[in-house]
Design a protein around this motif. Sequence first.
Motif, PDB file in Angstrom:
ATOM      1  N   LEU A  57      -1.979  -7.327   2.112  1.00 40.76           N
ATOM      2  CA  LEU A  57      -1.000  -6.631   2.591  1.00 40.76           C
ATOM      3  C   LEU A  57       0.274  -7.609   2.469  1.00 40.76           C
ATOM      4  CD1 LEU A  57      -1.568  -3.681   5.462  1.00 40.76           C
ATOM      5  CD2 LEU A  57      -2.089  -3.564   2.886  1.00 40.76           C
ATOM      6  N   THR A  58       1.255  -7.095   1.944  1.00 38.04           N
ATOM      7  CA  THR A  58       2.975  -7.795   2.339  1.00 38.04           C
ATOM      8  C   THR A  58       3.956  -6.867   3.282  1.00 38.04           C
ATOM      9  OG1 THR A  58       3.489  -6.878  -0.231  1.00 38.04           O
ATOM     10  CG2 THR A  58       2.071  -9.005  -0.085  1.00 38.04           C
ATOM     11  N   THR A  75       7.857  -5.705   3.146  1.00 43.61           N
ATOM     12  CA  THR A  75       9.328  -5.991   3.017  1.00 43.61           C
ATOM     13  C   THR A  75      10.345  -4.682   4.244  1.00 43.61           C
ATOM     14  OG1 THR A  75       8.781  -6.517   0.312  1.00 43.61           O
ATOM     15  CG2 THR A  75      10.685  -5.416   1.600  1.00 43.61           C
ATOM     16  N   ARG A 127       8.688  -1.568   3.747  1.00 42.70           N
ATOM     17  CA  ARG A 127       7.890  -0.807   2.867  1.00 42.70           C
ATOM     18  C   ARG A 127       6.773  -1.963   3.106  1.00 42.70           C
ATOM     19  NH1 ARG A 127       8.096  -0.101  -3.966  1.00 42.70           N
ATOM     20  NH2 ARG A 127       6.027   0.374  -4.221  1.00 42.70           N
ATOM     21  N   ILE A 128       5.766  -1.113   2.854  1.00 42.97           N
ATOM     22  CA  ILE A 128       4.400  -1.785   2.916  1.00 42.97           C
ATOM     23  C   ILE A 128       2.811  -1.816   1.263  1.00 42.97           C
ATOM     24  CG2 ILE A 128       1.638  -1.736   4.170  1.00 42.97           C
ATOM     25  CD1 ILE A 128       4.226  -2.205   6.313  1.00 42.97           C
ATOM     26  N   ALA A 129       3.358  -2.608   0.415  1.00 46.32           N
ATOM     27  CA  ALA A 129       2.122  -2.981  -0.281  1.00 46.32           C
ATOM     28  C   ALA A 129       0.832  -3.274  -0.587  1.00 46.32           C
ATOM     29  CB  ALA A 129       3.440  -3.761  -1.675  1.00 46.32           C
ATOM     30  N   GLY A 130       0.158  -3.537  -1.156  1.00 39.76           N
ATOM     31  CA  GLY A 130      -1.462  -3.641  -0.443  1.00 39.76           C
ATOM     32  C   GLY A 130      -2.251  -2.950  -0.649  1.00 39.76           C
ATOM     33  N   GLN A 136      -2.469   3.266  -0.744  1.00 43.83           N
ATOM     34  CA  GLN A 136      -1.343   3.527  -1.300  1.00 43.83           C
ATOM     35  C   GLN A 136      -0.018   2.941  -1.041  1.00 43.83           C
ATOM     36  OE1 GLN A 136      -1.819   7.266   0.273  1.00 43.83           O
ATOM     37  NE2 GLN A 136       0.525   7.655   0.250  1.00 43.83           N
ATOM     38  N   PRO A 137       0.935   2.783  -1.822  1.00 44.01           N
ATOM     39  CA  PRO A 137       2.282   2.027  -0.843  1.00 44.01           C
ATOM     40  C   PRO A 137       2.406   3.366  -0.033  1.00 44.01           C
ATOM     41  CG  PRO A 137       2.289   2.184  -4.055  1.00 44.01           C
ATOM     42  CD  PRO A 137       1.584   3.860  -2.985  1.00 44.01           C
ATOM     43  N   SER A 158       4.224   8.244   3.431  1.00 47.94           N
ATOM     44  CA  SER A 158       4.431   7.740   2.247  1.00 47.94           C
ATOM     45  C   SER A 158       5.354   6.841   1.423  1.00 47.94           C
ATOM     46  CB  SER A 158       3.364   8.921   1.029  1.00 47.94           C
ATOM     47  OG  SER A 158       4.789   9.951   0.983  1.00 47.94           O
ATOM     48  N   TRP A 159       5.146   6.679   0.649  1.00 44.09           N
ATOM     49  CA  TRP A 159       6.562   5.717  -0.722  1.00 44.09           C
ATOM     50  C   TRP A 159       6.958   6.763  -1.419  1.00 44.09           C
ATOM     51  CZ3 TRP A 159       7.318   4.439  -5.146  1.00 44.09           C
ATOM     52  CH2 TRP A 159       8.165   3.854  -5.587  1.00 44.09           C
TER      53      TRP A 159
END
Length: 359
Positions: A39-40, A42, A54-57, A60-61, A120-121
């Motif tokens: 996870l990353t 921002t 915002r959580i990526a990885g 789902q975004p 959810s994004w």
Amino acid sequence: MTQDSRSGAASPPTPGLDVPRFESWLRRAHPDLAGPGELTATLMPGGRSNVTYRIAGAAQPMVLRRPPLGHVQATAHDMAREHRVISALAGTSVPVPQALALNPTADVSTGLDSPFFLMSWVPGHVLTHRGQNAGYTPGELREVSFELVRLLAELHRLDPDSVGLGDFGRPEGYLGRQLHRWGLQYDGSRSRDLPRLDLLQERLREGVPETVRSGLVHGDFRLDNALVRPTGGASPISAILDWELSSLGDTAVDIGLLGLYWEINAIVPGRAFSAVDPAAGYPSFEELLDTYGEILRTHVAHLSWYRAFAAFKLAVILEGVHFRHQAGETVGGGFESIGDYARPLAEHGLAHLSGAATS
């Protein structure tokens, strides 16, 4: 810099969020959301209250919402409340992100020292400054504006019982409780004398109007709490955000606040608080008010009081931010001049109550 235990590499810290620890919690508590990758996080810009990442990885975004760092007052920044209302509004005519998970209590093993929730994004742009208007035609900006007020009307005519929110608040006595609540918030953030803001609070208490319409109140309804789709979308707004102040109550408070933010660039000169710019194509607030009234077949009575209350409420919010910034407890930039706005907001509110306001 912190050490990332997964790779051994040094990674920059994320204020308010220990990403490796949060990832471990997510894999334990919600493995379906974790996904196969690392996870990353921002930090998302624009917030002056809750902190948003915002959580990526993940599978789902996602977006993570937590209260601000430090100086969190009682009744403010209620994560469970915000999570509940967006869960309830799923599938209604009011678009919201999908609620994914809630951690309602502070637990450092999650990677945060506070409650938080995941949603959810949703794709879209938050229009926060006038430079962003260049990406839209004047006609598109008018369409966004009227869709925004249409969604507010849809929210206000929604039956709270039909979405499980019949016990979300007590409409009776709502305005009196709001004044009391924001008075407490003001007292909890006092760091200087603001006699005109004190006078505004006193004048508001002297003239509380009778509520004409009760319903679900957003509490912070404005253009930059909406996600605007890229041009050419089916609907110009993809989601309404930031429900932390929502409740059941007098729906006219949302109209008062929308009017304040719609005209705030003129109210607080020298700082563009909003993307709203008549020269770019945005309609006047009076046009929005007419549209709202046509949809609900109603007239907003005592609008000057609600406009003045909105000015008081925003001044108190900004004083809280100013207090946290003075204590070094804000995340990101843009807070240096927050303390300059309480006085013009107080003057604007007093002008509305005296009938002298021109906007």
